[in-house]
Design a protein around this motif. Structure first.
Motif, PDB file in Angstrom:
ATOM      1  N   LYS A  18      40.883  14.308  29.518  1.00 37.51           N
ATOM      2  CA  LYS A  18      41.911  13.310  29.785  1.00 37.51           C
ATOM      3  C   LYS A  18      43.246  13.892  29.337  1.00 37.51           C
ATOM      4  CE  LYS A  18      38.356  10.963  30.924  1.00 37.51           C
ATOM      5  NZ  LYS A  18      37.952  11.045  32.353  1.00 37.51           N
ATOM      6  N   ASP A  19      44.156  13.981  30.269  1.00 34.29           N
ATOM      7  CA  ASP A  19      45.412  14.697  30.042  1.00 34.29           C
ATOM      8  C   ASP A  19      46.168  14.146  28.833  1.00 34.29           C
ATOM      9  OD1 ASP A  19      47.408  16.565  30.605  1.00 34.29           O
ATOM     10  OD2 ASP A  19      48.527  15.151  31.858  1.00 34.29           O
ATOM     11  N   GLY A  20      46.493  15.060  27.917  1.00 36.15           N
ATOM     12  CA  GLY A  20      47.237  14.685  26.731  1.00 36.15           C
ATOM     13  C   GLY A  20      46.394  14.069  25.633  1.00 36.15           C
ATOM     14  N   LYS A  21      45.116  13.850  25.891  1.00 36.75           N
ATOM     15  CA  LYS A  21      44.210  13.256  24.907  1.00 36.75           C
ATOM     16  C   LYS A  21      43.309  14.310  24.271  1.00 36.75           C
ATOM     17  CE  LYS A  21      45.665   9.081  25.849  1.00 36.75           C
ATOM     18  NZ  LYS A  21      46.483   8.298  24.890  1.00 36.75           N
ATOM     19  N   ASN A  22      42.553  15.027  25.101  1.00 41.12           N
ATOM     20  CA  ASN A  22      41.659  16.068  24.584  1.00 41.12           C
ATOM     21  C   ASN A  22      41.850  17.395  25.321  1.00 41.12           C
ATOM     22  OD1 ASN A  22      40.565  15.282  27.007  1.00 41.12           O
ATOM     23  ND2 ASN A  22      38.486  14.956  26.236  1.00 41.12           N
ATOM     24  N   GLY A  23      42.977  17.540  25.995  1.00 48.15           N
ATOM     25  CA  GLY A  23      43.327  18.748  26.728  1.00 48.15           C
ATOM     26  C   GLY A  23      44.529  18.477  27.601  1.00 48.15           C
ATOM     27  N   LEU A  24      44.934  19.479  28.356  1.00 51.34           N
ATOM     28  CA  LEU A  24      46.048  19.332  29.278  1.00 51.34           C
ATOM     29  C   LEU A  24      45.551  19.636  30.695  1.00 51.34           C
ATOM     30  CD1 LEU A  24      48.839  21.250  27.306  1.00 51.34           C
ATOM     31  CD2 LEU A  24      48.314  18.792  27.233  1.00 51.34           C
ATOM     32  N   LEU A  25      46.029  18.871  31.678  1.00 53.93           N
ATOM     33  CA  LEU A  25      45.641  19.078  33.070  1.00 53.93           C
ATOM     34  C   LEU A  25      46.831  19.581  33.871  1.00 53.93           C
ATOM     35  CD1 LEU A  25      43.431  15.911  33.722  1.00 53.93           C
ATOM     36  CD2 LEU A  25      42.670  18.245  33.215  1.00 53.93           C
ATOM     37  N   VAL A  26      46.556  20.554  34.758  1.00 54.64           N
ATOM     38  CA  VAL A  26      47.608  21.171  35.567  1.00 54.64           C
ATOM     39  C   VAL A  26      47.117  21.325  37.000  1.00 54.64           C
ATOM     40  CG1 VAL A  26      48.662  22.427  33.646  1.00 54.64           C
ATOM     41  CG2 VAL A  26      46.794  23.481  34.936  1.00 54.64           C
ATOM     42  N   ASP A  27      48.057  21.550  37.887  1.00 55.10           N
ATOM     43  CA  ASP A  27      47.745  21.767  39.301  1.00 55.10           C
ATOM     44  C   ASP A  27      47.055  23.121  39.470  1.00 55.10           C
ATOM     45  OD1 ASP A  27      47.710  22.204  42.051  1.00 55.10           O
ATOM     46  OD2 ASP A  27      49.792  21.599  42.364  1.00 55.10           O
ATOM     47  N   PHE A  28      45.855  23.109  40.025  1.00 55.92           N
ATOM     48  CA  PHE A  28      45.091  24.341  40.236  1.00 55.92           C
ATOM     49  C   PHE A  28      45.919  25.383  40.976  1.00 55.92           C
ATOM     50  CE2 PHE A  28      42.453  27.056  42.872  1.00 55.92           C
ATOM     51  CZ  PHE A  28      41.361  27.384  42.086  1.00 55.92           C
ATOM     52  N   PHE A  29      46.699  24.955  41.963  1.00 54.45           N
ATOM     53  CA  PHE A  29      47.383  25.890  42.864  1.00 54.45           C
ATOM     54  C   PHE A  29      48.764  26.313  42.377  1.00 54.45           C
ATOM     55  CE2 PHE A  29      44.409  23.649  45.725  1.00 54.45           C
ATOM     56  CZ  PHE A  29      43.724  24.744  46.239  1.00 54.45           C
ATOM     57  N   SER A  30      49.179  25.852  41.196  1.00 50.50           N
ATOM     58  CA  SER A  30      50.543  26.129  40.734  1.00 50.50           C
ATOM     59  C   SER A  30      50.551  27.048  39.517  1.00 50.50           C
ATOM     60  CB  SER A  30      51.261  24.818  40.390  1.00 50.50           C
ATOM     61  OG  SER A  30      52.516  25.088  39.813  1.00 50.50           O
ATOM     62  N   PRO A  31      50.782  28.356  39.703  1.00 51.40           N
ATOM     63  CA  PRO A  31      50.919  29.246  38.543  1.00 51.40           C
ATOM     64  C   PRO A  31      52.030  28.814  37.598  1.00 51.40           C
ATOM     65  CG  PRO A  31      50.627  30.517  40.560  1.00 51.40           C
ATOM     66  CD  PRO A  31      50.834  29.091  40.979  1.00 51.40           C
ATOM     67  N   GLU A  32      53.100  28.250  38.167  1.00 49.69           N
ATOM     68  CA  GLU A  32      54.210  27.798  37.322  1.00 49.69           C
ATOM     69  C   GLU A  32      53.764  26.663  36.405  1.00 49.69           C
ATOM     70  OE1 GLU A  32      54.339  28.178  40.588  1.00 49.69           O
ATOM     71  OE2 GLU A  32      55.696  29.899  40.805  1.00 49.69           O
ATOM     72  N   GLU A  33      52.994  25.705  36.941  1.00 52.45           N
ATOM     73  CA  GLU A  33      52.547  24.584  36.119  1.00 52.45           C
ATOM     74  C   GLU A  33      51.533  25.042  35.077  1.00 52.45           C
ATOM     75  OE1 GLU A  33      50.586  20.186  36.825  1.00 52.45           O
ATOM     76  OE2 GLU A  33      52.026  20.960  38.310  1.00 52.45           O
ATOM     77  N   ILE A  34      50.711  26.011  35.436  1.00 50.44           N
ATOM     78  CA  ILE A  34      49.766  26.565  34.466  1.00 50.44           C
ATOM     79  C   ILE A  34      50.531  27.227  33.314  1.00 50.44           C
ATOM     80  CG2 ILE A  34      47.925  28.262  34.119  1.00 50.44           C
ATOM     81  CD1 ILE A  34      47.250  27.809  37.156  1.00 50.44           C
ATOM     82  N   ALA A  35      51.538  28.035  33.669  1.00 44.45           N
ATOM     83  CA  ALA A  35      52.349  28.691  32.640  1.00 44.45           C
ATOM     84  C   ALA A  35      53.117  27.665  31.810  1.00 44.45           C
ATOM     85  CB  ALA A  35      53.311  29.683  33.288  1.00 44.45           C
TER      86      ALA A  35
END
Length: 418
Positions: free
Chosen positions: A339-356
């Motif tokens: 759950k985003d911001g609760k027990n990890g962070l979630l990002v767009d699979f296809f976005s290297p920028e969002e992953i970074a």
């Protein structure tokens, strides 16, 4: 209780379950598998070999089905010899993905079968159409491939599947008899280690607190987001001059297609990124022993896990159990757990920028991330801890072996494990 396990790659998902049943007083456990697989404590291992490979003349849609029939015949032959020596199981537990158990209920009529159902293929709404539109040929091939799985679903008395996402991929009329119980994570072994340090290869000495970004997959391939990870890695190394990136995984292909030119996906991405990638600070460790794998997780300041909508990797749950800050793809199997911001962070699979950006966010906010890390481990303790999962699996298998008529608490909407 006498239990027969069947899995071509012993122990597979039954690594802990088969020995646990064998250790219970009065139990006898036999395991049928392919040659050369490891022994398990207290378990009698028997081997099978198919008579031949699928014929070259077989229609390509049907080759996996023919392979399943050949596997099933070979296992039935071993089972018939076992029956001739007086063995009759109270319950059969088998991974049903390769057809090995197709004929066992004919060898032992009336013996219940619990199937391990890992994946049901769909042309739409999961992995196949995730990054491209499937062709008509893809759709027809996948629908035909499921003929073997439909036979298994019809034949099994009950089923196990590790996640709700995997359960949901099966036809609705069969989901009622699929219990969602994960294989389990050994949370006593896989745990944070604030004092971790050591040399992972020549010239690479790291310790807890270093800016270490990690990525783990069985093989470095698109199904686990390797191209997107590599593009993100190039950005991370430019933004963060102190960062070291550890990459664990082989150069084969577990899922999807290999490159037609014989290149590995690692070679392809190194060629694509060229001078944009600082090769002095990204370290490809290959496949490593389990103790090294655990040390990599314990060193991690940010762990990137990406996947198609497909089978969830055990390694993501192990990373959470080790207290990693997981930056996961916003895809269905990951969202079931994180759950985003609760027990990890979630990002767009296809976005290297969002992953970074996720890595930046994790490393700029250590106090906030410490709370999320603890919550990640607690999630595994609450829902995926090995002892709890094993207990649930043993209860289910025992209930099926005894012929209990009501198994509603083990499956359907009210699944036995969360």
């Amino acid at each position: 209780m006498k239990t027969l396990f069947v899995h071509q790659n012993c122990p597979g998902q039954f690594k802990h379950l088969a020995p646990r049943l064998a250790a219970l007083p009065g139990n006898e456990v036999v395991f049928i598998t392919r040659p050369g697989k490891p022994d398990l404590p207290g378990v009698r291992k028997l081997e099978y070999t198919p008579a031949r490979k699928p014929a070259a003349s077989t229609h390509r849609y049907l080759r996996l089905t023919e392979e399943g029939v050949l596997n099933g015949q070979a296992v039935a032959k071993v089972a018939t010899e076992l029956r001739g020596k007086g063995f009759r199981p109270d319950v059969i537990v088998a991974h049903l993905g390769w057809g090995e158990a197709l004929y066992l209920k004919s060898v032992w009529p009336g013996v219940p079968l619990v199937g391990y159902f890992e994946w049901y293929y769909r042309a739409f709404g999961s992995d196949v159409d995730f990054d491209r539109a499937p062709s008509l040929d893809d759709v027809c091939r996948i629908n035909t491939r499921n003929s073997l799985h439909l036979l298994n679903l019809e034949m099994a008395d009950w089923g196990l599947t590790p996640t709700r996402w995997q359960q949901s991929q099966h036809p609705a009329e069969y989901q009622r008899k699929l219990s969602v119980i994960h294989d389990g994570v050994d949370t006593d072994l896989v745990r944070p280690n604030p004092q971790v340090s050591g040399r992972l290869k020549d010239g690479l000495n790291l310790k807890a607190g270093d800016e270490v970004i990690t990525y783990v997959a069985r093989n470095l391939e698109p199904y686990r987001g390797f191209p997107q990870f590599m593009r993100a890695a190039a950005l991370i190394l430019k933004r963060r001059p102190q960062a070291q990136i550890l990459v664990v995984g082989g150069d084969g292909t577990s899922y999807g297609k290999a490159l037609e030119n014989g290149q590995t996906y690692r070679q392809q991405m190194l060629a694509e990124l060229g001078d944009d990638l600082d090769l002095q600070r990204i370290h490809f460790l290959g496949r490593v022993k389990y103790d090294v794998f655990l040390r990599v997780l314990q060193l991690s300041a940010a762990h990137i896990y990406l996947t198609y909508p497909f089978v969830l990797s055990w390694s993501m749950l192990e990373a959470m159990a080790a207290g990693c800050l997981v930056i996961g793809s916003r895809t269905a199997p990951v969202e079931e757990v994180i759950k985003d911001g609760k027990n990890g962070l979630l990002v767009d699979f296809f976005s290297p920028e969002e992953i970074a950006d996720g890595v930046d966010h994790a490393l700029y906010n250590p106090q906030k991330m410490a709370v999320i890390r603890r919550a990640a481990r607690q999630t595994v303790l609450d829902h995926y801890a090995l002892e709890s999962c094993l207990s649930q699996q043993v209860q289910l298998i025992t209930a099926v072996a005894r012929g209990e008529k009501s198994l509603s608490s083990f499956g359907g909407v009210n699944t036995f494990a969360r």
